[in-house]
Enzyme design. Sequence first.
Site, short mmCIF file in Angstrom:
data_model
loop_
_atom_site.label_atom_id
_atom_site.label_comp_id
_atom_site.label_asym_id
_atom_site.label_seq_id
_atom_site.Cartn_x
_atom_site.Cartn_y
_atom_site.Cartn_z
N ASP A 161 0.84 -1.21 0.00
CA ASP A 161 0.00 0.00 0.00
C ASP A 161 0.87 1.25 0.00
O ASP A 161 0.55 2.23 -0.68
CB ASP A 161 -0.97 0.02 1.18
CG ASP A 161 -1.74 1.34 1.20
OD1 ASP A 161 -2.40 1.65 0.19
OD2 ASP A 161 -1.62 2.09 2.19
N ARG A 168 -0.11 6.41 -6.82
CA ARG A 168 -1.45 6.90 -7.20
C ARG A 168 -1.55 8.41 -7.01
O ARG A 168 -2.22 9.10 -7.78
CB ARG A 168 -2.52 6.20 -6.33
CG ARG A 168 -2.76 4.78 -6.75
CD ARG A 168 -3.58 4.04 -5.69
NE ARG A 168 -4.81 4.73 -5.39
CZ ARG A 168 -5.33 4.85 -4.17
NH1 ARG A 168 -4.73 4.30 -3.13
NH2 ARG A 168 -6.45 5.49 -3.97
N SER A 183 -6.71 0.17 -0.06
CA SER A 183 -5.62 0.92 0.56
C SER A 183 -5.92 1.13 2.05
O SER A 183 -5.09 0.83 2.92
CB SER A 183 -5.46 2.27 -0.16
OG SER A 183 -4.74 3.18 0.61
N LYS A 187 -4.18 -1.23 5.37
CA LYS A 187 -3.42 -0.57 6.45
C LYS A 187 -4.03 -0.90 7.81
O LYS A 187 -3.33 -1.17 8.77
CB LYS A 187 -3.50 0.95 6.27
CG LYS A 187 -2.44 1.53 5.39
CD LYS A 187 -2.36 3.03 5.57
CE LYS A 187 -3.46 3.77 4.85
NZ LYS A 187 -3.22 3.99 3.45
N1 URA Z 1 -6.73 7.16 2.32
C1 URA Z 1 -5.96 6.05 2.13
O1 URA Z 1 -5.31 5.55 3.05
N2 URA Z 1 -5.92 5.52 0.91
C2 URA Z 1 -6.61 6.03 -0.13
O2 URA Z 1 -6.53 5.48 -1.20
C3 URA Z 1 -7.40 7.17 0.08
C4 URA Z 1 -7.45 7.72 1.32
#
Ligand code: URA
Length: 434
Positions: A161, A168, A183, A187
């Site tokens: 990620d 991104r 994403s 996490k």
């Molecule tokens: N927050 C994140 O951790 N990832 C994303 O893709 C968008 C917002």
Amino acid sequence: MRAVDIIIKKRDRHELSREEINFFVEGFTDGSIPDYQAAAWTMAVLINGMTPQETTDLTMAMVNSGDVLDLSQVVPLAVDKHSSGGVGDKTTLVVEPLVAACGLPVGKMSGRGLGFSGGTLDKMESIPGFRVDLTTEEFLSQLDQIGLVLTGQSADLAPADGKFYALRDVSGTVNSIPLIASSIMSKKIASGAQAIVLDVKIGLGAFMETQEEARNLAQLMVDIAHLADRKAVALISDMNQPLGRAVGNALEVKEAIDTLQGKGPDSFVFHCLDVAEQMLVLGEAFPTVKEARKSAETALNDGSAWQKFLDLVRAQEGDIDYVKHPDKLPKAPVIKVVKSPETGYLSQINARIVGETAVGLGAGREKKGDQINHAVGVEILREVGDQIKAGDDLFILHAQDQAEFDIAQMRLIKAHQWSESHVDPLPLVYDIVS
Ligand code: URA
């Protein structure tokens, strides 16, 4: 298997198998798949979407790209929150110490700015010395000792990620429901949170612009949490206008400090309490939202949340002097108040334009690895629904030089719209998905 075939398959709108997703995520993480192929693939995902199964597989592939923390030895029930990203969204800086002050431990891995939306790590790095690169051992020991951690993704937790996120940000592939959901959830799952409050932003300054998109994202994330055996609830909250007043890293830290000291703008304070009460109930610290809110209000008013923030900064080696005296935080060379050119009720303060203007001033990144300027940004002085007169203060711009000030001023005035007739204030929360 070849990366290019997986890109072509997604480009041609076919569903990817778990093996293909694992291959792609593993290859990108270990460097055998280069950035340009990963960027092409994320663009294909953004355009063609993913099924819930693919999104779940992508989430788990990212979780399995590194270690998964088990916090059960340290805290009985680890609670966390995550926002889908917005403008002026410094909620984490207030809510995490607030919840910790109410007795519920919070260990959070946050991200950097993404597109036009700011990132918690960039904000906290306005405080000289503040470390966002804690090791897993440091994360666990700090959570045990002070019940509060706010760090970046350590290299060993969901590293995939971390890499996708940075890519991104600068390849126009942020606002995709499967990419955002995987994403955020990878996490959260990797960092060991057992109860997760998701703050899904909707509106002009969010990655989700419609109720339907926001609801889909919220439901998808809650479903992924349940599949991974975690509890989750999602607030769908407004992001048409910036949250609070400050947009820009050091400015947002200052506003968070004000809020923790009981001097925050009402709408931002209410939003923080809305998130905190959900965390406190989901984390089983209180049986009802009403009791949770009362405790959170007390922690804001009696200074205990502020003390927790100080503990956090101290534990992560930030210079405490800068938070006790926020005037010492980075300051832009040009700081000027801009007056309203019109009279009327404010009907729009376009959060997207405000966020993009802040990035243009240097508060965010235009390309991967760019240095950000912690000092610059804007303080929006009004809210939608306010009645103002031409010549009243409208916003304060913090810029690196006069030329940047001039450009930003023009853009920010265009972000505001006035109406002759009464305009209702915007709601803070539209819905809760659980
Ligand atoms: N927050 C994140 O951790 N990832 C994303 O893709 C968008 C917002």
